[in-house]
Design an enzyme around this catalytic site. Structure first.
Site, PDB file in Angstrom:
ATOM      1  N   LYS A 112       0.842  -1.201   0.000  1.00 34.91           N
ATOM      2  CA  LYS A 112       0.000   0.000   0.000  1.00 34.91           C
ATOM      3  C   LYS A 112       0.886   1.264   0.000  1.00 34.91           C
ATOM      4  CE  LYS A 112      -3.742  -2.629   2.051  1.00 34.91           C
ATOM      5  NZ  LYS A 112      -4.456  -3.126   3.247  1.00 34.91           N
ATOM      6  N   GLN A 120      -4.457  -1.963   9.568  1.00 36.06           N
ATOM      7  CA  GLN A 120      -4.474  -3.278   8.936  1.00 36.06           C
ATOM      8  C   GLN A 120      -5.128  -4.306   9.863  1.00 36.06           C
ATOM      9  OE1 GLN A 120      -3.585  -3.775   5.777  1.00 36.06           O
ATOM     10  NE2 GLN A 120      -3.991  -5.967   5.841  1.00 36.06           N
ATOM     11  N   ASP A 134     -10.692   2.985   4.485  1.00 37.11           N
ATOM     12  CA  ASP A 134     -11.075   1.577   4.394  1.00 37.11           C
ATOM     13  C   ASP A 134     -12.596   1.420   4.492  1.00 37.11           C
ATOM     14  OD1 ASP A 134      -9.449  -0.564   3.925  1.00 37.11           O
ATOM     15  OD2 ASP A 134      -8.718  -0.725   5.975  1.00 37.11           O
TER      16      ASP A 134
END
Ligand code: GUN
Length: 292
Positions: free
Chosen positions: A54, A98, A121
């Site tokens: 990422k 994450q 996200d």
């Protein structure tokens, strides 16, 4: 082969090129540089690899990236303090924690602290709640399901009125994918480990999104001729012909399915590259919200 291959690598590259062009224009105009902060808690090698890719994508697209790492024994207070610091940091456009986090941490609480304008996200309860409700719009759609829908639409698959079957009900993929499909007027069935007669249910589907994490579970004779098959699975299987000793396959038996389906994504090179592309798109969108 009857199915049209959906080339996720190519479509992801097109998304990335569009994002990079807009980022360059914004930067030239002196606007906030889209900047993604990733938070890795613990030492899972797969998670470390995901956050690294990422960060790399940010650099490739002219965006900023900050990577934060807390040890596996980090406390709830430390995790929350980090999210609060990134919320307050004016140079950070998007925050991605994450998952999974180490199990002693309260994931829901950490995610709920992310400022909704930085929740690239789309996992904060506020964004998911808006995605679930009629007439409300989330600021950000979770990246993998967003990528799945993008692939369907780019390939010209009609979602409205289609029977869609989602295999898996995870917070990261299955559930938000089902919500997105409902929002686009599909008739949606969500299957999971307790579903009776999975094969018969999948056979009704015009659109199949497979996100169950079970190697090649969906067989060719489960698929209605002409259906669109989006395979989210990434499963490693032993392969002595490869240097690494393994290769990646999906949740769908590709060799069988491609003879029946109308459209199909390969693994690798289907949904995988879309996740990061959509994350980059969301991070740009976050910068546009914070500095229009
Ligand atoms: N773990 C697996 N997929 C994802 C994702 O899309 N976002 C985050 N934050 N964690 C993940």
């Amino acid at each position: 082969m009857t199915a049209q291959l959906i080339d996720g690598k190519l479509i992801a590259q097109q998304v990335r090129d569009e994002v990079a062009a807009t980022v360059a224009k914004r930067t030239a105009a002196g606007k906030m540089k889209p900047t993604l902060a990733t938070v890795l808690i613990g030492d899972r090698p797969d998670s470390a690899a995901y956050v690294a890719s990422k960060g790399k994508a940010c650099q490739e697209l002219g965006m900023g990236s900050i990577s934060e790492h807390l040890p596996a024994n980090a406390t709830q207070e430390e995790a929350e303090a980090l999210v609060k610091r990134l919320n307050a940091d004016k140079t950070v456009s998007g925050i991605l924690v994450q998952l999974p986090m180490p199990s002693h941490l309260d994931e829901e609480r950490v995610l709920s602290l992310i400022n909704i304008e930085k929740d690239v996200d789309g996992f904060s309860p506020l964004n998911i709640g808006r995605l679930a409700q009629k007439g409300r719009e989330p600021l950000f759609v979770p990246c993998t399901p967003y990528g799945c829908i993008y692939l369907l639409e780019k390939s010209g698959v009609k979602i409205e009125g289609a029977n869609a079957v989602v295999l898996g009900r995870s917070n990261i993929v299955g559930l938000p994918a089902a919500l997105l499909l409902i929002g686009k007027n599909a008739t949606v069935t969500v299957c999971h480990s307790r579903t009776k007669d999975l094969a018969a249910t999948v056979r009704q589907a015009d659109i199949i999104i497979a996100a169950i994490g079970k190697t090649e579970m969906v067989r060719g004779d489960w698929i209605k001729p002409g259906a669109a098959v989006i395979d989210v699975g990434i499963n490693a299987v032993p392969d002595a012909t490869k240097k690494s000793g393994q290769r990646l396959v999906g949740d769908v038996n590709f060799a069988e399915a491609k003879e029946v389906a109308g459209f199909i994504t390969p693994v690798p090179g289907g949904v995988g590259p879309m996740t990061i592309a959509m994350l980059m798109k969301n991070t740009l969108c976050a910068a546009e919200i914070q500095d229009p």
